[in-house]
Design a protein around this motif. Sequence first.
Motif, PDB file in Angstrom:
ATOM      1  N   LEU A  49       0.833  -1.207   0.000  1.00  0.00           N
ATOM      2  CA  LEU A  49       0.000   0.000   0.000  1.00  0.00           C
ATOM      3  C   LEU A  49       0.865   1.254   0.000  1.00  0.00           C
ATOM      4  O   LEU A  49       0.504   2.265  -0.614  1.00  0.00           O
ATOM      5  CB  LEU A  49      -0.933  -0.004   1.216  1.00  0.00           C
ATOM      6  N   PHE A  50       2.015   1.192   0.680  1.00  0.00           N
ATOM      7  CA  PHE A  50       2.935   2.328   0.654  1.00  0.00           C
ATOM      8  C   PHE A  50       3.455   2.556  -0.766  1.00  0.00           C
ATOM      9  O   PHE A  50       3.543   3.700  -1.238  1.00  0.00           O
ATOM     10  CB  PHE A  50       4.106   2.079   1.606  1.00  0.00           C
ATOM     11  N   VAL A  51       3.786   1.483  -1.473  1.00  0.00           N
ATOM     12  CA  VAL A  51       4.232   1.594  -2.861  1.00  0.00           C
ATOM     13  C   VAL A  51       3.112   2.175  -3.720  1.00  0.00           C
ATOM     14  O   VAL A  51       3.361   2.990  -4.624  1.00  0.00           O
ATOM     15  CB  VAL A  51       4.683   0.229  -3.405  1.00  0.00           C
ATOM     16  N   ALA A  52       1.868   1.777  -3.443  1.00  0.00           N
ATOM     17  CA  ALA A  52       0.727   2.319  -4.182  1.00  0.00           C
ATOM     18  C   ALA A  52       0.600   3.822  -3.968  1.00  0.00           C
ATOM     19  O   ALA A  52       0.292   4.572  -4.898  1.00  0.00           O
ATOM     20  CB  ALA A  52      -0.557   1.605  -3.752  1.00  0.00           C
ATOM     21  N   ILE A  53       0.845   4.272  -2.742  1.00  0.00           N
ATOM     22  CA  ILE A  53       0.795   5.705  -2.451  1.00  0.00           C
ATOM     23  C   ILE A  53       1.864   6.444  -3.242  1.00  0.00           C
ATOM     24  O   ILE A  53       1.608   7.496  -3.838  1.00  0.00           O
ATOM     25  CB  ILE A  53       0.962   5.952  -0.937  1.00  0.00           C
ATOM     26  N   VAL A  54       3.080   5.894  -3.277  1.00  0.00           N
ATOM     27  CA  VAL A  54       4.170   6.526  -4.031  1.00  0.00           C
ATOM     28  C   VAL A  54       3.854   6.530  -5.527  1.00  0.00           C
ATOM     29  O   VAL A  54       4.139   7.508  -6.234  1.00  0.00           O
ATOM     30  CB  VAL A  54       5.507   5.817  -3.751  1.00  0.00           C
ATOM     31  N   ALA A  55       3.256   5.454  -6.029  1.00  0.00           N
ATOM     32  CA  ALA A  55       2.883   5.402  -7.444  1.00  0.00           C
ATOM     33  C   ALA A  55       1.838   6.463  -7.772  1.00  0.00           C
ATOM     34  O   ALA A  55       1.926   7.147  -8.801  1.00  0.00           O
ATOM     35  CB  ALA A  55       2.368   4.008  -7.792  1.00  0.00           C
ATOM     36  N   GLY A  56       0.849   6.616  -6.900  1.00  0.00           N
ATOM     37  CA  GLY A  56      -0.141   7.671  -7.103  1.00  0.00           C
ATOM     38  C   GLY A  56       0.467   9.055  -6.999  1.00  0.00           C
ATOM     39  O   GLY A  56       0.100   9.986  -7.728  1.00  0.00           O
TER      40      GLY A  56
END
Length: 246
Positions: A49-56
């Motif tokens: 989910l942290f990676v998803a935040i960075v991707a967004g």
Amino acid sequence: VVVSSIVLSMDFTIIHDDVDTLLEGEEDGTSFWHSVALLIPSWSYVCFLFVAIVAGFGATSLQSLLLMFLSDLGAPDVLEGLTLSVATISELPVFWASGTLINKYGASSLLCASMAAFTVRAVFVSFLTNPWMVLPLQLLHGFTFAGAWTAGVALAKENSPVGLETSGQSIFSLAYNGVGGLAGSIVGGQLYDILGPREMYRIKALVFAVTLLFYLITLADWGRLKHLRCCKHRDQAPHASGYHRI
């Protein structure tokens, strides 16, 4: 963010009803936190989910703030329109092939490829002097957006309990579009004003690279690697004598 929050709350209402049918007699608070534990089952999923935040975070800055940068470089209006068109077209083959890529290499590998594309794209954009050179760079948008999105949806589904896949995907959407998108607009805008667009993109490229390295570390099977290393050392060790030393 508001829309994502509403969707998430609606999904948790559904989760709450489903869990209550399975866990009758529990209090409402207990059922809610049990639902959260079902949808976020491990620390490795928190890392995802942290990676998803960075991707967004990256997707927002590489699209909305990119047009401002091109305007500063003197790009005509037609180029800004072409920039968005090429980015949209680049999504189609990735969306079309995403199922095959995920089945062959795994959703985590596709997400890693997306983060690598984020890094490369941000670095090259930071060195732009001719605004027309942005068009070939926009072809990477297929991996940076379509790749990250399809991989995230697949990982959210894989890690969600049966019947709660939609709720798990809503959490991913909240992380990517809500938290990540909001952070990309706020932090990116501040960096753009204070340091300028080139430094902003270079800082974001560093964030993408560090996040990719962090995610790769979380994906590594350290137990297996340790076992393989021990087996290698054992095979390379000299054979012990069959006689006891006197």
